[in-house]
Write an enzyme that holds these catalytic residues in place. Sequence first.
Site, short mmCIF file in Angstrom:
data_model
loop_
_atom_site.label_atom_id
_atom_site.label_comp_id
_atom_site.label_asym_id
_atom_site.label_seq_id
_atom_site.Cartn_x
_atom_site.Cartn_y
_atom_site.Cartn_z
NE ARG A 210 -3.68 -2.44 1.90
CZ ARG A 210 -4.87 -2.67 2.38
NH1 ARG A 210 -5.47 -1.70 3.07
NH2 ARG A 210 -5.46 -3.82 2.18
CD GLU A 212 -1.51 3.12 4.10
OE1 GLU A 212 -1.99 4.27 4.12
OE2 GLU A 212 -2.18 2.09 4.27
NE ARG A 218 -3.81 2.86 13.14
CZ ARG A 218 -4.14 4.15 13.06
NH1 ARG A 218 -3.46 5.04 13.71
NH2 ARG A 218 -5.17 4.53 12.36
CG HIS A 219 -0.87 3.13 8.22
ND1 HIS A 219 -1.29 3.97 9.21
CD2 HIS A 219 -1.98 2.63 7.65
CE1 HIS A 219 -2.62 3.99 9.23
NE2 HIS A 219 -3.06 3.18 8.30
CD GLU A 352 -9.09 -1.52 10.28
OE1 GLU A 352 -9.51 -0.36 10.15
OE2 GLU A 352 -8.68 -2.21 9.34
CB SER A 355 -11.52 -4.74 7.17
OG SER A 355 -11.15 -3.55 7.74
NE ARG A 403 -2.65 -1.50 11.20
CZ ARG A 403 -3.57 -0.69 10.71
NH1 ARG A 403 -4.85 -0.87 11.05
NH2 ARG A 403 -3.25 0.27 9.89
#
Length: 429
Positions: A210, A212, A218-219, A352, A355, A403
Amino acid sequence: MRIPISEVTPDIERAEVAGWVHEVRDLGGLTFFLIRDRTGIIQVTIVKKKAPAAVLEAAKAVSRESVVRVAGTVKAIDKAPGGRELNPETFEIVAPCASPLPLDVVEKVPADLDTRLDARFLDVRKPRVAAVFKVRSTVTTAAYEFFTQRGFYNITSPKIVAAATEGGTELFPIAYFEKEAFLNQSPQLYKQMMMAAGFEKVFEIGPIFRAEEHNTVRHLNEATSIDIEVSFADHNDVMNILEDLVAFQYAAVADHCADAIADIGIEFEIPKTPFPRLPYAEAIEIAARKIEEPIAYGDDLSTPAERAIGEEMGEHYFVVDWPSAIRPYYAMPYENDPSISKSFDMMHPRMELSSGAQRVHQHDLLVRQIEAKGLNPDSFEFYLQPFAYGMPPHAGWGLGMERLVMTMLGLQNIREAVLFPRDRHRVVP
Ligand code: ATP
Ligand code: AMO
């Protein structure tokens, strides 16, 4: 024959060990070495008057963090780590270590994260740091065991792809001959296609990419996702699987990693199942009550909102029944109220972790939902085709490995849970 240092107990007579020189203390007539392998540390004591000349010579020449092989007699000694020490008859320098070290392995000199990551191979020599990766290994192995026990097929989907899965942003373009191609953000489309293939229960543990833009704790730009997809299942069925998996992984760590947990120095508790199911509308009410910035029904949960709700819940929990408007096109709307979807996030009080959703399996509804998100169904042709040829109802989720490990071990930065993290500023080592 060399044995692991943890197997050298006070009641054995002789031992040969190999490892790294962790510390040296020279007291004149006596020299104490601490030798470390991945299983533990042992004290090697050299009495200058008694030791063979070859041992004295090697001991004098050796530098910290060199690899050595030592054989001798074992003596029970209360003051030494593990209640024993080794008195060497042979002391061989197998591989010398240059000095100065870019990093202090015994942590007397603290190093910032960048310095540590630049010399990661040395950084993970620290028992406390290595312990994280022992736990991560156990968490991964436990997932394979869990899915195997439950009859899942282990699949591998492509990482070079032509389309976005999670909405069209945050993609890494790659140079792929004369075609447009990207690194995959999620196995989403492929795991769903395998439901049309009749595989029924699949999982994949693999990289996701990703783009980001921001550096957060946390990424990552390259993360590891534990993904599943299950046919003839709804969102509730896969939430049950998810909480069972997480509890199973924690239990595996409790069983196999007691030493690592002690090295890291945390309280370790296995989360209790079932995790509470908190409707999104109630989550928003909690956040609105507890945080200063405005938040309303229809908003994503901001970082402060996640934290406020987590504080109130105090344990792992699910946020369920999200507005369809803020979930991906593949989430199934409720029949009686399509403004809400059969989707969920699984949360640790800090953030989180996962998902998921029951998916739309009806071809025409899926096309309408893709269009409603402002995306072009033509670019999803390969994905949409299977939905016209007998796609069973299905559901699934993606769980972020880093995570999970980060929250399990109370790590402050997600980079602590990755050997060689990739972020905007780091592609080396
Ligand atoms: P999603 O589940 O939507 O794919 P995610 O797993 O990145 O994304 P979180 O990290 O839980 O979701 O995002 C929660 C909140 O964190 C977002 O609403 C936003 O406020 C913030 N956030 C998300 N991504 C970033 C980012 N790259 N940089 C800074 N803040 C972010
Ligand atoms: P989502 O985008 O929420 O869902 O990702 C699932 C989980 O993956 C982890 N994760 C990340 N971890 C670290 N760095 C990142 N940049 C990052 N991005 C995601 C998080 C997140 O909860 N296709 C859906 C899943 C599904 O519905 O099956 C998806 O990708 O822990």
